[in-house]
Enzyme design. Structure first.
Site, PDB file in Angstrom:
ATOM      1  N   HIS A 168      23.937 -65.775  43.652  1.00 60.06           N
ATOM      2  CA  HIS A 168      24.443 -64.386  43.481  1.00 60.06           C
ATOM      3  C   HIS A 168      23.337 -63.498  43.941  1.00 60.06           C
ATOM      4  CE1 HIS A 168      25.620 -60.462  41.256  1.00 60.06           C
ATOM      5  NE2 HIS A 168      25.629 -60.362  42.635  1.00 60.06           N
ATOM      6  N   HIS A 170      22.696 -60.498  47.295  1.00 63.85           N
ATOM      7  CA  HIS A 170      23.259 -59.623  48.464  1.00 63.85           C
ATOM      8  C   HIS A 170      22.339 -59.476  49.468  1.00 63.85           C
ATOM      9  CE1 HIS A 170      26.384 -58.227  45.723  1.00 63.85           C
ATOM     10  NE2 HIS A 170      25.641 -57.994  44.909  1.00 63.85           N
ATOM     11  N   LYS A 243      19.984 -46.339  45.864  1.00 62.49           N
ATOM     12  CA  LYS A 243      18.596 -47.183  46.084  1.00 62.49           C
ATOM     13  C   LYS A 243      18.423 -48.022  47.230  1.00 62.49           C
ATOM     14  CE  LYS A 243      15.822 -45.949  42.227  1.00 62.49           C
ATOM     15  NZ  LYS A 243      14.840 -45.361  42.254  1.00 62.49           N
ATOM     16  N   TYR A 244      19.693 -48.023  47.975  1.00 66.86           N
ATOM     17  CA  TYR A 244      19.756 -49.093  48.910  1.00 66.86           C
ATOM     18  C   TYR A 244      19.273 -48.112  50.228  1.00 66.86           C
ATOM     19  CZ  TYR A 244      22.353 -53.202  47.693  1.00 66.86           C
ATOM     20  OH  TYR A 244      22.727 -54.413  46.812  1.00 66.86           O
ATOM     21  N   HIS A 437      32.522 -60.466  41.686  1.00 70.31           N
ATOM     22  CA  HIS A 437      31.797 -60.053  40.515  1.00 70.31           C
ATOM     23  C   HIS A 437      32.999 -59.923  39.489  1.00 70.31           C
ATOM     24  CE1 HIS A 437      28.439 -59.449  43.188  1.00 70.31           C
ATOM     25  NE2 HIS A 437      27.796 -58.758  42.640  1.00 70.31           N
ATOM     26  N   HIS A 459      28.062 -62.596  36.825  1.00 73.61           N
ATOM     27  CA  HIS A 459      27.833 -61.639  35.794  1.00 73.61           C
ATOM     28  C   HIS A 459      28.389 -62.328  34.386  1.00 73.61           C
ATOM     29  CE1 HIS A 459      25.358 -58.858  37.717  1.00 73.61           C
ATOM     30  NE2 HIS A 459      26.173 -58.576  38.514  1.00 73.61           N
ATOM     31  N   ASP A 514      20.667 -61.365  42.342  1.00 75.00           N
ATOM     32  CA  ASP A 514      21.368 -60.235  42.614  1.00 75.00           C
ATOM     33  C   ASP A 514      21.055 -59.259  43.704  1.00 75.00           C
ATOM     34  OD1 ASP A 514      23.169 -58.136  42.736  1.00 75.00           O
ATOM     35  OD2 ASP A 514      23.351 -57.949  40.511  1.00 75.00           O
ATOM     36  N   ASP A 515      19.745 -58.517  43.572  1.00 83.00           N
ATOM     37  CA  ASP A 515      19.171 -57.721  44.559  1.00 83.00           C
ATOM     38  C   ASP A 515      17.541 -57.756  44.521  1.00 83.00           C
ATOM     39  OD1 ASP A 515      21.548 -55.850  45.501  1.00 83.00           O
ATOM     40  OD2 ASP A 515      21.937 -56.176  43.369  1.00 83.00           O
ATOM     41  N   PRO A 516      16.940 -58.869  44.967  1.00 82.01           N
ATOM     42  CA  PRO A 516      15.511 -58.678  44.661  1.00 82.01           C
ATOM     43  C   PRO A 516      14.896 -57.375  45.260  1.00 82.01           C
ATOM     44  CG  PRO A 516      16.266 -60.787  45.652  1.00 82.01           C
ATOM     45  CD  PRO A 516      17.465 -59.765  45.441  1.00 82.01           C
TER      46      PRO A 516
END
Lengths: 643, 643
Positions: A168, A170, A243-244, A437, A459, A514-516
């Site tokens: 998982h 993105h 935060k992207y 998700h 999740h 998920d999002d490093p």
């Protein structure tokens, strides 16, 4: 009664998985058939994955694309139907494919809703889960050293060189913050005078763009980049989404993290390929990044496919997924869409058309070959207020600005995937898994909808809150990609994460990042995830290798790759399916898991048959629900188990 | 009375630090002088560090070694005395150096022992610490965003490129398990037929050695290597020590992790140099590995120095320390030593001799140039049963098989370091810091002994148990190298580690790895340590950079290096000493820390002078102990502080 309910729940999932060309394990199927007095027959109806690219083969070749079928594709009530030709639409004669029925779905859903709320079922599930926990602890006490011995005697394989898949992640956040920072600085060194941005018709070079933002890349730091989640994001998904934007500037997000921009997403493609090449260097790590399709326009698919082909975004260590954000309300309020049906059309019709006539959609067809599944994403904690039922407006009638409920989204994605997968299987094309998700936040109905429709989920935190669903996820061995570091920044403190609890009970959990970009500090985010879990949850090597093996089973890697990484018999359940030389998971562990699973399934079978009232009479063979293979070890040691 | 006690305790530490050429911060000195009504004068009596090796300079050059003084060196009552010549021994006329007095030490110790047990002092310290916690929380709520803003506006510097020092790491475990494994495999590829081992006179090649162990390096995994601490080591320091033996074989420890063996420690030197070169690649990371001197024989020093020089074990990113294991009892029981005095002699006399006559001990003198301090190590949870007092046997009379107490060890190490440092300072040589392991387990008297004698300590977990000592460590800003991952495997679960609590209160904590071989998973152990702390304790960037800055202040890097890494004025206390461009620590944070520290010192000063009874009358300027610079912000916002 309890067992009958659980039996029926499993039958429901089995039906929906088979219908959608997704996976349902053999062992519970065998028990279900036994309960029905039928003979279980193996079927080959599983999902179809694209085989790995062979040496010398071009991952983007278009020579082998199938012929045009000439079918007509049209959406009706939110589901795409296939017709032999346009005339068949009028005659209402779609091709013979399994089109899901909303009524049946709602019926099944209502049954499950009632089931998970029933007192006796809750008590039963709760007790069984508690028992599973204690049983694992006993197993550990008795067999930890034996497991370790097996692993020590297993030559050449250890946690570092067994395969793990980041199940998982993105794509837009698959690099860590330091990587993005370095890339921005590098791009400025190379491309300062290149036109890279279109500000409402005004062409800007990279230098001008940074000037406009009052920034110089040399001065940029991970602090000013500000993409990392901190204490401010806890329980604030909205802040997290911001935060992207590097340096809080959406311009930089557009330039570096988007596929559509003045440079055709070149930077984004380069970053992703760098991540891919890091994975190839690490050799034993794979990832399944998600790219977005929003459903705002039908052009999204060809554009995304064109980006993918043009920049040759390929790595043998990556499998691709499509994520669909649940943001109809945003588009509707800006009048980009007339109704929800249009969004579904934009998401699915292009895929159907490319499936029917690959020759006319070459780039998209190649892209779809590399796609292994669909994800549904957004903040689950936003409550929709809508209750999905047969009286809910059809998607074409959903013109309100309100967002449909999670279940509504899930059902219509599932329904279209059913038709799509059956059509693609007929054509010998790869099929897609549905991997939303689910259970990160929000109502437990989300987890119920996924139980019916999803091959596996990301999740699953909220399984904590429903013993019945948790037990069902255990019985059906539904894979759950968990991301405790992500949760730690958003929804749940690290030490409170249910991952170790689920793992003990035998739910099929894997670890993912998920999002490093937002969550991780080191160069190897997946290793960071494993390392922290190992430290904080005190996982043993066997635990970690089991979780790594789960991740490979869960993921969209092809049959050939899985056979290579896990051993030829990986599809067998139980110890026969485990090749310790590849997985570094002790056979004792796998045997324990399998015995425990069969034991629980057997209890249900016995409960339905009424042969034994569980927990009352103990014949010493496990019929009482308290003595089990590993407890019998205790007895040998001189202790008597008194049920 | 309470304040007088604390004042005297600080005076004691100040005296012992000055005497031993170690550090005591200026600010409390100024307050102490003010209390005494004296004028504070800056002194240059701090420790002397070897300047960094310049370009083109050879770190191992012997040309600049000082001349022979011809002094005679002899131990008396466990402390080395320096005499002009041998005849002076008889006359009992040692050279004029500060030889510590055991009686004074015991007196001071008894005073402190009484102090930390006094009810009112405990209450006072407990309240002040609680206040410090709450005050920091208020500071965070008010200023977190401001701190972040400062960091964002600080160009080019972020957590990744500010300097961090691994302040506590053992050389024999400074590589991670994967590194050691790879090295073993590599050595086998290169050296299979080389004679590498001497098994009681029988020469073995590497191949023969592995055959004898029934192993083939190709099959070796991190599991079979079995050097990683797991659940089995918790509360079991003995099992942990066994983890130093790869594959449980002491032969491999001898071959790969020792400086003395059939290949003269070549492999060990190579591994350490590889770790050093990784640090140089990472650029911003430094380490202070500890090498062992056991005190079993006087030959250990020249042998170790020879190993160091021969293999040119040097990295600009490493500073060396000597650790002395407290295992007299083991040596005595095997009759290797006649009494404890002999052990001290073996540890210190060679160093004195090299200091007096460097020309005759060239290798050792070069080695000592690279040494920055002494550490005292072993399992603190082992209780000795001995109570240190003036009636304790002198080291030469300590012939029993029982191990002396922690304090006994500490005192005699300290006493010798005092003489040694003063002699070396006179000669213009570098001096040594005393940085024992302390407070990892065992009695709180350990922390008391270190308060008197140590420049800084490793671990300090047990400060949790004594509010008075904790408050004193805060007032004196004694650096504490903490290793929560190590503690997690040995003594204390990660989430219960006091690091975040100490950090909030303003104790000077740094992060260190202790033993990457046993505890860490990734290629960058120090980054792993920081990452996990950041995640689990939810540290902000400013917190992490403050901890990194603390690590540089604490360590044995030279003045020149510290000035380069922290800014020219790093020796100033308070905001003037912080160069945000180098440290990435917000000025607001440093100002807060300094104000808070001064405030507490001032309370003591006022308490001693009896001018103000703290906490009773509020003049609004902080005299009440409840209003403070950051609380005054609250008042501006309309809230009134009512003491």
């Amino acid at each position: 009664v309890v067992c009958k309910g659980l039996y029926r729940a499993l039958c429901i999932r089995e039906k929906y998985m088979q219908q959608s060309v997704q996976r349902f394990p053999r062992t519970p199927s065998q028990y279900l058939r036994a309960i029905e007095g039928e003979v279980w027959r193996a079927s080959d109806a599983g999902p179809v994955f694209t085989p790995p690219v062979k040496d010398g083969q071009d991952p983007f070749e278009t020579g082998s694309l199938a012929e045009n079928l000439g079918y007509h594709v049209q959406m009706k009530d939110g589901v795409v139907y296939i017709y032999g030709d346009k005339a068949a639409v009028g005659r209402n004669e779609p091709k013979d494919l399994p089109y899901p029925s909303l009524e049946h779905f709602v019926d099944d859903m209502n049954f499950l809703l009632a089931l998970i709320a029933q007192g006796p079922v809750k008590t039963y599930a709760h007790r069984r889960l508690k028992f599973l926990s204690s049983k694992f602890q006993v197993h550990e006490m008795l067999n930890e050293m034996e497991e370790m011995k097996e692993l020590k005697n297993n030559p050449h394989r250890d946690f570092y060189n067994c395969r793990k898949v980041d199940t998982h992640i993105h794509a837009a956040a698959c690099m860590n913050q330091k990587h993005l920072l370095r890339f921005i600085k590098k791009s400025y060194c190379m491309d300062a005078d290149r036109v890279v941005y279109d500000a409402k018709g005004k062409q800007l070079t990279l230098k001008q763009l940074f000037q406009q933002l009052n920034l110089h890349p040399y001065d940029l730091t991970v602090d000013s980049l500000d993409v990392h989640a901190g204490r401010q994001t806890f329980q604030r998904f909205d802040k997290f989404n911001d935060k992207y934007n590097p340096v809080g500037a959406s311009e930089l997000r557009d330039l570096y993290l988007k596929t559509e921009n003045a440079i055709n997403g070149e930077y984004f493609a380069t970053i992703i390929k760098e991540v891919g090449s890091d994975l190839e260097d690490a050799k034993y790590q794979h990832a399944e990044p998600r790219l977005s399709i929003y459903g705002r326009s039908a052009e999204e698919w060809p554009k995304l496919a064109s980006w993918f082909n043009k920049h040759r975004v390929y790595s043998p260590n990556m499998k691709w997924m499509i994520q669909v954000p649940r943001i109809y309300d945003v588009f509707r309020s800006k009048n980009f869409l007339p109704h929800f049906g249009k969004m579904l059309e934009n998401i699915f019709v292009p895929v159907f058309e490319a499936t029917v006539n690959p020759q006319a959609h070459k780039e998209l067809s190649v892209f779809l070959r590399h796609i292994t599944g669909f994800d549904s994403v957004d903040d689950e904690s936003k409550h929709s207020g809508h209750m999905f039922c047969t009286k809910s407006p059809k998607p074409e009638q959903w013109t309100s600005e309100k967002n449909p409920s999670y279940t509504y989204y899930i059902y219509y994605m599932y329904a279209n995937i059913v038709v799509l997968n059956n059509l693609r299987r007929q054509r010998g094309m790869n099929t897609f898994l549905f991997r939303p998700h689910c259970g990160e936040a929000g109502a437990i109905t989300h987890l119920l909808a996924a139980f019916m429709t999803a091959d596996n989920i990301s999740h699953g935190l909220n399984l904590k809150k429903s013993p019945v669903l948790q037990y069902l996820y255990f019985l059906a061995q539904i894979p759950i990609a968990m991301s405790p570091l992500s949760n730690n920044s958003l929804f749940l403190e690290y030490a409170k994460n249910p991952l170790p609890d689920f793992h003990q009970k035998g739910l099929m959990v894997s670890l993912s990042t998920d999002d490093p970009m937002q969550f991780h500090y080191t160069k190897e985010p997946l290793m960071e995830e494993y390392a922290i879990a190992a430290q904080v949850f005190k996982l043993s090597t066997c635990d970690m290798c089991e979780i790594a093996r789960n991740s490979v089973l869960q993921c969209g890697l092809s049959h050939e790759e899985k056979a290579k990484f896990l051993g030829e018999n990986y599809q067998e359940e139980g110890p026969q399916g485990n090749d310790i030389r590849k997985t570094n998971v002790a056979q004792i562990r796998v045997a324990y898991r399998y015995e425990t699973w069969c034991y629980e399934l057997n209890l249900i079978a016995e409960g339905v048959a009424g042969e034994t009232a569980p927990g009352i009479v103990c014949s010493g063979n496990g019929g009482c629900g308290f003595c089990c293979p590993c407890l019998s070890e205790l007895q040998k040691g001189g202790m008597r188990s008194e049920p």
